[in-house]
Design an enzyme around this catalytic site. Structure first.
Site, mmCIF file in Angstrom:
data_model
loop_
_atom_site.group_PDB
_atom_site.id
_atom_site.type_symbol
_atom_site.label_atom_id
_atom_site.label_comp_id
_atom_site.label_asym_id
_atom_site.label_seq_id
_atom_site.Cartn_x
_atom_site.Cartn_y
_atom_site.Cartn_z
ATOM 1 N N SER A 1 -31.458 -28.171 -22.236
ATOM 2 C CA SER A 1 -32.503 -27.799 -23.187
ATOM 3 C C SER A 1 -33.161 -26.456 -22.905
ATOM 4 O O SER A 1 -33.974 -26.003 -23.708
ATOM 5 C CB SER A 1 -33.581 -28.886 -23.232
ATOM 6 O OG SER A 1 -33.066 -30.050 -23.846
ATOM 7 N N GLU B 1 0.787 -1.222 0.000
ATOM 8 C CA GLU B 1 0.000 0.000 0.000
ATOM 9 C C GLU B 1 0.828 1.285 0.000
ATOM 10 O O GLU B 1 0.435 2.277 -0.613
ATOM 11 C CB GLU B 1 -0.954 0.007 1.206
ATOM 12 C CG GLU B 1 -1.996 -1.100 1.195
ATOM 13 C CD GLU B 1 -3.021 -0.928 0.086
ATOM 14 O OE1 GLU B 1 -3.200 0.212 -0.396
ATOM 15 O OE2 GLU B 1 -3.630 -1.930 -0.320
#
Length: 924
Positions: free
Chosen positions: A386, A112
């Protein structure tokens, strides 16, 4: 000089002009430009200082309480009521700097803010790099925030990428560094960060993910994971996405090497550790509505720049229906109260508002007690089986080719695929079938032929407009959901919802609006747009109605609800069974996608696909949920748009033909066509000619034959097919003639003949007319008189109709019926008198021998009264041999297909029971 004096004034001026030389400027142009530039810079600097001073003056004060406790965000349901608050302060564990191990501090600072302990709150080198990037890539493209800046931004400012906010952030960071030590600021930072999985602060995160309460027990890979989590806590959550966590961990390790915190050898050793081996065996109990909140978090992070719902104090308006959400969570609880899921079964379900696309509930997974928080509803990538057929075959075929629901497809056998195994149906093959039937029964071969016909580009374009994505080019097997392309319940619900919403689509959404503490509001409701014609949406819907009414999805039927939907299953490579089972369906109010899948967690933590024990559970999930959320609602049916026409076609006609008046009801189908494409021609397959009348058979003793005669009033060029049976045997063809008479020769004495005559012309025929005759025996005494009819009755049945019936037990005879003086001869034992006006009617019936018209029986008579319009039913009173008792006139028996005395022979069912035609009905 004298000469000059003699010149004119004009001449002297001209001479002066010629004698003048151009003078060099004492102020070159570049100096003027420089002066202007410096003036502008000075003005900008003055203005900038003034504006900057204003921004600094209006910056918020430093509030010590806000430095350690982040703002909680409030989530509101669709009715504006609060249902969650994201702060979890009660789960926070404060940690002091001296309790932080060096390996964690090194991992955090390397990731950081590498110069955290060296700068005064703002890092000039990072600011310079960010300014350069912002000039080249646009403002806000790269941040320069130090840990100190992140602390003040999270505590006091909004996440907006504005110059004013950045100036205030830098000022407050410098101010914070003057009031607090670096160690205190590091404490503030690590105690306030959200790490995912309900963990706030690094101590809580270490316990949540690794089960460690002492931070000094953290290993290098664990510290690297914790340092990398704050950037994207949901995405890098090791419980849900261990692969992404590993990538982020490796990035942190690389940064630690770069900044001299560890050696490359130490980093490489840490990289060899499996992330899943580090995790705690127990995951925190899920929060209520966790699957839905995950979606809220995802949308806010994606659509609202730099917003953090865990720390920014947001007020988030959502679409959740708490009742529906509680139902789906109960449904997936696997506690025996609703659905019992077999071992190795996972499931997920999504509920949308069909009209708006708003997400009302999300069930992310079946509760199996494992530590994974994976949300199958939104994060899953499943083959869809399907349920792909409406998206990739039938929807595109209607949209681009105006296919009708009756469109004929030849389901004639396996569909060959070059270089691969054929596509087959799960059951038998049916020959020519309609598109509706193919959808209804989920036939694979017709779907494959349809996508091939409409084209893969059209199919993909249609599905992409409905939110589907494709990692690979479409293949014919995609139409049966059997390739590497995948989807999930959220995407499938979003796609099917458009069919129920007249073709209007927008991405499903859980958040409508986000309010910031400073009053700023961001509207996140997506814009809807038409992606297909309303005719396509309705026709696909109507075909999927058939799935629910008579097809593979009939088990989801709910009384009173108009439901359309589709089933889907997938196959396992090299094994029996289905690893996925779907049902996606909708009403005009709600759309639901339900999925179950066979998932086995192996000993090493991996997951393998297995066949489902029960593929019906997804349908039951749908049925229970739709019934629950629709209870008490007045759910409207789907409405046919004007762009669609409903037509009755004759089954089997190809191309389609309209059903005729003579088409049997079982051969009539009601189908849908895009307006303007409906059939115009009427089928002649079942058309009928008029029947013959006056059919009579008499025995000719001289020639030992039967003379058969009949009448035919039509002028059509018809022929007549004559058939006969002997003593109840099968009918035999005797002749086809254009005459209206014929002779049956060499008949046998004492034998009964039933004779049938049918008119025919090409493919058209009439109803057969019948009569019967018994040939006298050789020793049979000649009959001089026939017996009378018995049981003669006449009743007025209303609407101007008198029903007359009788019985007869004697030699073959016809019956002469006299009604108030009008005579008619019939073969049947009854008739109807139609058009009767009020008054008294006398009916007389006399049997007449079919062999000799001179031989008759005694007449029998009865009467009936037709009342006036205000009167009641007529009464009949018999006067035959069997008695004179009165009978009530409203007799409902035997009234079908009876003749009118004014129209020749009656059509009451004869002795062989041939009924009249019924009106054709609808058949779907």
């Amino acid at each position: 000089m004298a000469e000059n004096k003699g010149q004119s004034r004009t001449a002297r001026r001209q001479q002066q002009k010629k004698s003048k030389k151009p003078r060099k400027s004492n102020n070159p142009t570049w100096k003027k430009v420089l002066k202007i530039f410096l003036f502008i810079i000075l003005a900008m600097l003055v203005i900038g200082i003034g504006v900057g001073a204003y921004w600094i003056a209006t910056a918020p004060d430093i509030d010590e309480e806000k430095l350690t406790v982040p703002f909680s965000s409030t989530l509101l349901d669709k009715n504006g009521e609060q249902f969650a608050e994201l702060s979890a302060e009660e789960r926070r564990t404060q940690v002091k700097y001296e309790d932080l191990p060096d390996v964690l501090i090194d991992a955090v600072t390397a990731t950081e803010d590498a110069r955290f302990f060296d700068h005064a709150g703002v890092d000039p080198r990072r600011v310079g790099g960010a300014v350069l990037a912002n000039f080249t890539d646009g403002f806000g493209s790269q941040g320069a925030s130090t840990i100190t800046q992140q602390v003040v931004e999270r505590a006091f400012l909004t996440p907006d990428k504005k110059i004013s906010i950045k100036v205030q952030e830098m000022w407050l960071a410098l101010k914070l560094e003057r009031e607090y030590t670096k160690e205190e600021i590091m404490e503030m930072y690590l105690n306030s960060i959200f790490y995912g999985s309900q963990a706030y602060g690094v101590a809580n995160a270490a316990e949540t993910y690794f089960g460690k309460t002492d931070l000094n027990d953290l290993t290098l890979p664990e510290a690297a994971i914790l340092a990398g989590l704050p950037q994207r806590p949901s995405a890098y959550n090791p419980f849900e996405n261990p692969e992404l966590t590993e990538e982020r961990m490796n990035t942190v390790l690389t940064l630690m090497v770069r900044h001299g915190k560890i050696t490359e050898e130490e980093a490489e050793e840490a990289r060899q550790v499996e992330v899943t081996s580090l995790l705690s065996e127990s995951k925190p109990d899920p929060t209520p509505y966790e699957a839905f909140i995950q979606q809220v978090r995802k949308e806010v992070e994606a659509k609202v720049e730099d917003a953090n719902i865990d720390t920014d104090g947001l007020r988030i308006h959502t679409t959740i229906d708490p009742d529906a959400q509680e139902h789906v969570e109960s449904l997936l609880a696997n506690d025996g109260n609703s659905i019992n899921y077999p071992e190795d079964t996972q499931g997920a379900i999504v509920v949308l508002d069909t009209q708006s696309g708003a997400i009302e509930a999300i069930g992310g997974r079946v509760d199996t007690g494992d530590v994974s928080g994976f949300n199958y509803a939104t994060q899953g990538k499943m083959q869809i089986g399907s349920v792909a057929k409406p998206l990739l075959a039938y929807g595109p075929a209607i949209e681009y080719d105006q296919m009708s629901t009756y469109h004929q497809i030849n389901d004639d056998g396996p569909f060959e695929v070059a270089g691969s195994t054929p596509i087959q149906n799960y059951g038998q093959y049916h020959g020519w079938v309609s598109a509706r039937y193919a959808v209804q029964m989920s036939l694979n071969v017709p779907a494959a032929k349809t996508i091939e016909s409409v084209g893969y580009e059209n199919a993909q374009n249609f599905a992409e407009n409905l939110g589907q994505t494709f990692e690979n080019n479409l293949d014919v097997r995609d139409v049966i959901g059997g390739t590497g392309n995948s989807s999930n319940p959220m995407k499938m619900a979003g796609a099917y919802r458009a069919f129920g919403n007249e073709g209007i689509y927008n991405e499903p959404y859980a958040v409508t609006k986000v309010e910031f503490p400073d009053g700023r509001t961001v509207d996140l409701t997506p814009e809807a747009e038409p992606v297909m014609e309303d005719s396509t949406a309705y026709m696909v819907t109507d075909m999927m109605r058939s799935v629910v009414e008579d097809g593979t999805g009939s088990s989801v039927q709910i009384p009173g609800l108009d439901i359309a939907g589709k089933t889907g299953t997938t196959t396992l490579d090299g094994a029996e069974g289905s690893p996925d089972a779907w049902f996606v369906g909708y009403t005009t109010d709600y759309t639901i996608a339900a999925w179950t899948g066979g998932q086995r967690v192996e000993e090493d933590g991996g997951v393998s696909r297995v066949a489902l024990t029960d593929t019906s559970l997804s349908r039951e999930m749908f049925r229970q949920t739709m019934a629950h959320i629709s209870e008490g609602n007045d759910t409207a049916n789907f409405e046919k748009p004007d762009s669609v026409v409903e037509v009755k076609v004759e089954k089997g006609s190809n191309p389609p033909a309209l059903a005729s008046d003579y088409t049997p009801s079982e051969q009539t189908l009601t189908e849908l066509f895009v307006k303007g494409t409906e059939p115009k021609s009427v089928s002649e397959k079942f058309d009928q000619l008029d029947a013959v009348s006056g059919l009579n058979a008499t025995y000719n003793e001289d020639s030992n034959s039967i003379d058969v005669t009949w009448d035919y009033e039509s002028d059509d060029d018809v022929s007549f097919d004559v058939r006969a049976s002997v003593d109840g045997g099968d009918m035999q063809d005797l002749s086809s003639t254009e005459d209206t008479s014929m002779e049956i020769s060499e008949v046998e004495a004492g034998t009964e003949y039933v004779i049938e005559v049918t008119a025919s012309k090409g493919n058209l025929t009439s109803e057969p007319a019948r009569t019967s005759l018994t040939v006298p025996g050789e020793d049979e005494e000649e009959v001089d008189e026939l017996p009378s009819v018995s049981g003669l009755s006449a009743q007025y049945v209303g609407d101007g109709v008198i029903d007359v019936s009788w019985s007869y037990d004697g030699p073959s005879a016809s019956f002469e019926v006299i009604v108030n003086g009008q005579t008619q001869t019939v073969q049947s034992q009854g008739l109807e008198v139609t058009g009767a006006s009020p008054g008294e009617y006398t009916i007389e019936v006399t049997p007449v021998s079919n062999e000799d018209s001179e031989i008759t029986g005694p007449p029998q008579s009865t009467s009936a009264t037709v009342p006036d319009e205000s009167g009641g039913n007529g009464e009949g009173n018999g006067s035959g041999e069997d008695g004179n008792g009165d009978e009530e006139g409203n007799n409902d028996e035997g009234n079908e297909d009876e003749g009118n005395p004014d129209q020749g022979e009656g059509n009451r069912e004869d002795e062989d029971g041939e009924p009249g035609n019924e009106d054709p009905g609808d058949q779907n």
